[in-house]
Design an enzyme around this catalytic site. Structure first.
Site, PDB file in Angstrom:
ATOM      1  N   HIS A  51     -40.776  -6.363 -24.435  1.00 46.15           N
ATOM      2  CA  HIS A  51     -40.175  -5.338 -25.310  1.00 46.15           C
ATOM      3  C   HIS A  51     -38.693  -5.155 -24.990  1.00 46.15           C
ATOM      4  O   HIS A  51     -37.834  -5.185 -25.893  1.00 46.15           O
ATOM      5  CB  HIS A  51     -40.941  -4.024 -25.136  1.00 46.15           C
ATOM      6  CG  HIS A  51     -40.467  -2.912 -26.013  1.00 46.15           C
ATOM      7  ND1 HIS A  51     -41.160  -2.496 -27.124  1.00 46.15           N
ATOM      8  CD2 HIS A  51     -39.359  -2.128 -25.952  1.00 46.15           C
ATOM      9  CE1 HIS A  51     -40.504  -1.505 -27.708  1.00 46.15           C
ATOM     10  NE2 HIS A  51     -39.414  -1.248 -27.005  1.00 46.15           N
ATOM     11  N   GLU A  52     -38.368  -4.959 -23.728  1.00 47.94           N
ATOM     12  CA  GLU A  52     -36.978  -4.711 -23.343  1.00 47.94           C
ATOM     13  C   GLU A  52     -36.110  -5.961 -23.520  1.00 47.94           C
ATOM     14  O   GLU A  52     -34.936  -5.858 -23.889  1.00 47.94           O
ATOM     15  CB  GLU A  52     -36.912  -4.221 -21.896  1.00 47.94           C
ATOM     16  CG  GLU A  52     -37.663  -2.933 -21.627  1.00 47.94           C
ATOM     17  CD  GLU A  52     -37.242  -1.783 -22.526  1.00 47.94           C
ATOM     18  OE1 GLU A  52     -36.073  -1.791 -22.999  1.00 47.94           O
ATOM     19  OE2 GLU A  52     -38.068  -0.896 -22.779  1.00 47.94           O
ATOM     20  N   PRO A  61     -21.842  20.900 -24.218  1.00 42.36           N
ATOM     21  CA  PRO A  61     -21.960  21.383 -22.832  1.00 42.36           C
ATOM     22  C   PRO A  61     -21.357  20.391 -21.848  1.00 42.36           C
ATOM     23  O   PRO A  61     -21.420  19.173 -22.034  1.00 42.36           O
ATOM     24  CB  PRO A  61     -23.476  21.507 -22.626  1.00 42.36           C
ATOM     25  CG  PRO A  61     -24.066  21.538 -23.994  1.00 42.36           C
ATOM     26  CD  PRO A  61     -23.157  20.742 -24.860  1.00 42.36           C
ATOM     27  N   GLY A  62     -20.778  20.928 -20.769  1.00 40.53           N
ATOM     28  CA  GLY A  62     -20.301  20.088 -19.677  1.00 40.53           C
ATOM     29  C   GLY A  62     -18.961  19.435 -19.893  1.00 40.53           C
ATOM     30  O   GLY A  62     -18.573  18.546 -19.142  1.00 40.53           O
ATOM     31  N   THR A  63     -18.216  19.866 -20.921  1.00 40.80           N
ATOM     32  CA  THR A  63     -16.927  19.222 -21.198  1.00 40.80           C
ATOM     33  C   THR A  63     -15.751  19.905 -20.510  1.00 40.80           C
ATOM     34  O   THR A  63     -14.615  19.424 -20.622  1.00 40.80           O
ATOM     35  CB  THR A  63     -16.673  19.179 -22.717  1.00 40.80           C
ATOM     36  OG1 THR A  63     -16.884  20.474 -23.274  1.00 40.80           O
ATOM     37  CG2 THR A  63     -17.608  18.193 -23.391  1.00 40.80           C
ATOM     38  N   GLY A  64     -15.982  21.024 -19.837  1.00 41.29           N
ATOM     39  CA  GLY A  64     -14.908  21.638 -19.053  1.00 41.29           C
ATOM     40  C   GLY A  64     -14.317  22.895 -19.639  1.00 41.29           C
ATOM     41  O   GLY A  64     -13.181  23.257 -19.311  1.00 41.29           O
ATOM     42  N   LYS A  65     -15.065  23.609 -20.467  1.00 45.10           N
ATOM     43  CA  LYS A  65     -14.519  24.814 -21.093  1.00 45.10           C
ATOM     44  C   LYS A  65     -14.256  25.902 -20.057  1.00 45.10           C
ATOM     45  O   LYS A  65     -13.211  26.565 -20.091  1.00 45.10           O
ATOM     46  CB  LYS A  65     -15.479  25.318 -22.175  1.00 45.10           C
ATOM     47  CG  LYS A  65     -15.673  24.328 -23.323  1.00 45.10           C
ATOM     48  CD  LYS A  65     -16.564  24.877 -24.414  1.00 45.10           C
ATOM     49  CE  LYS A  65     -18.003  24.970 -23.990  1.00 45.10           C
ATOM     50  NZ  LYS A  65     -18.612  23.638 -23.765  1.00 45.10           N
ATOM     51  N   GLY A  96     -17.223  23.155 -28.123  1.00 56.02           N
ATOM     52  CA  GLY A  96     -17.523  21.769 -27.783  1.00 56.02           C
ATOM     53  C   GLY A  96     -18.859  21.645 -27.081  1.00 56.02           C
ATOM     54  O   GLY A  96     -19.516  22.647 -26.752  1.00 56.02           O
TER      55      GLY A  96
END
Length: 498
Positions: free
Chosen positions: A336-337, A112-116, A110
């Site tokens: 623009h924004e 990065p940073g998803t809790g593996k 998965g």
């Protein structure tokens, strides 16, 4: 070898060299060879000692804090699959009755940073196992055989630590396993090929009846790069996807990280979860932490929603910069924004969260969107709406200034990527085709026709809201930030007066 024999060999060698020098033999090359051999010997020996020390450090120094599956949010399906796999270690009598072979390896895949890594630590607690962790990069060295030796030491230390702690099992976790487990191309023999071969040998040597049992867990962001021999059944038997959390999962994660933080009574974590679409668990933890920093910086007693909103902007875009633009540049950026914001509200009402003129990261201004609900399948109409939103910044500049600026470069890249997705998904007039057969001219033709057609639609949409541009521009130039609620109020007033 005893000390006596070492001294005898050293003395004999010196005597031999002295005799050769006496009879006129050139011993300089021999001395150079001995010096090089000695240096290599001590270098490899020191690496071996580091490997052994590293194995002890993994087993002794990386013992995780008490972490259970209940403390990991946003991954209910992954946790359920993992617990089912871990039950093969826990319920040994039951699986023996059914003749089930316990799993040898579990691969977590998965973004990065998803809790593996957190799931691996929770797995060790769930199975009451010793936890040993390492990163794939720790096994790759310049010296041949060192990585393979470290693999052997890691499994050996895991067994020793489990036996010493009186545990019946050990969990060995290797993060970023693609570093050593990449596909072998059959070419030159490389150091990390030996490391992978040793890992495969160790996994084959894990017997289901031995004690303590070893369960190897690994994590990667690039499963497609792994060698087929590593991910076949009998090695990594179970592959579990650890994906980005949905809205419910994000709210759960935010609640976990908000337990030790003083939140204002008006803060709604469900609203924060809506605004943080696409964030990983690590990013959500950073949002709560940055919000607390903002509150402390302002000497506030509680964390408000404004702090959380600023924290989302920081995690998404970066910290505010000190770049000072001219008034003309600020007006152009604001126009623009506002073009992005107006088209976004017309295409998907209620999706604008913030319109900001303050520079963050590489952007001089930005519009933060948040969808009303998570969406994973997209129609042609939806994707064309996304292209219109991306092109509306450049369209607004052309309306007011008669030309575009370099600020539209990122918008055009985004629009081109959406066109590519539509072509590859069969959502264009080309129908279902193999994108690999598309020539550069074909890509240019389909992209140009689609973007020109949608640019005309975008200009038609924005031309009827010139007054909204002007009324919003004054507020944005003065306050630098326009909330989604206030922007929608201005938009309703504009529609009523039209």
């Amino acid at each position: 070898m005893s000390k006596y024999w070492k001294e005898l060999l050293i003395g004999g060698g010196i005597a031999t060299l002295g005799f050769l020098a006496y009879i006129g033999y050139n011993i300089v090359p021999v001395l150079i060879a001995i010096a090089i051999g000695t240096l290599l010997f001590f270098a490899i020996k020191s690496r071996g000692n580091l490997a052994t020390a590293g194995g002890d450090r993994h087993a002794r120094g990386r013992v995780p804090l008490e972490l259970s599956f209940d403390e990991i949010g946003g991954q209910e399906r992954a946790k359920q699959e993992l617990i089912e796999a871990l039950d093969f270690l826990v319920k040994q009598d039951e699986i023996a009755r059914f003749g089930i072979r316990p799993l040898k390896g579990i691969l977590l895949t998965g973004p990065p940073g998803t809790g593996k890594t957190l799931l691996a630590k929770a797995a060790a607690r769930y199975t009451d196992s010793v936890y040993v962790a390492a990163s794939g990069s720790e096994f790759v060295e310049m010296y041949v055989g060192v990585g393979a030796g470290r693999i052997r030491d890691m499994f050996k230390n895991a067994r020793q630590k489990a036996a010493k702690a009186g545990k019946s099992s050990a969990v060995v976790f290797i993060d970023e396993i693609d570093v050593i487990g990449g596909k072998r191309d059959g070419g030159q023999h490389r150091e990390y090929d030996q490391t992978l071969n040793q890992l495969l040998t160790e996994m084959d040597g894990i017997h289901t009846s031995e004690s303590p049992r070893i369960l190897i867990m690994a994590a990667t962001n690039r499963k497609e790069m792994l060698d087929p021999a590593l991910i076949r059944p009998g090695r990594f038997d179970r592959h579990i996807g650890v994906e980005l959390p949905d809205k419910k999962g994000r709210e759960h994660i935010l609640g976990i990280h908000a337990r030790n933080k003083p939140l204002h009574a008006s803060v709604e974590l469900s609203r924060v979860a809506e605004e943080s679409f696409g964030f990983s668990g690590a990013q959500l933890e950073s949002v709560m932490n940055e919000a607390a920093i903002y509150a402390m910086r302002e000497q506030q007693q509680e964390i408000s929603h404004a702090h959380l909103s600023s924290a989302i902007d920081k995690v998404m875009m970066g910290e505010k910069t000190d770049r000072e633009a001219t008034r003309e540049e600020r007006e152009r950026v604001a126009i623009h924004e506002l073009g992005h914001a107006i088209s976004a509200e017309l295409v998907r009402p209620g999706s604008v969260s913030t319109v900001a003129l303050s520079p963050r990261g590489q952007a001089l201004g930005y519009v933060r969107h948040h969808p009303q609900q998570d969406q994973y399948l997209y129609t042609r109409e939806f994707l064309e709406g996304q292209i219109i939103i991306a092109l509306s910044g450049a369209a607004a500049e052309e309306m007011f200034y008669g030309s575009r600026s370099t600020g539209s470069r990122g918008d055009f890249d985004q629009a081109m990527n959406i066109v590519r997705t539509m072509v590859e998904s069969g959502l264009t007039e080309l129908g279902i085709i193999d994108s690999s057969m598309m020539t550069p001219d074909s890509w240019a033709k389909i992209s140009s026709s689609m973007l020109e057609r949608l640019m005309e639609r975008t200009k038609d949409v924005l031309n009827g809201h010139r007054q909204l541009f002007l009324s919003s521009l004054d507020i944005l130039l003065t306050e630098e930030t326009l909330s989604g609620e206030r922007f929608r109020e201005l938009m309703r007033e504009d529609l009523q007066s039209a």
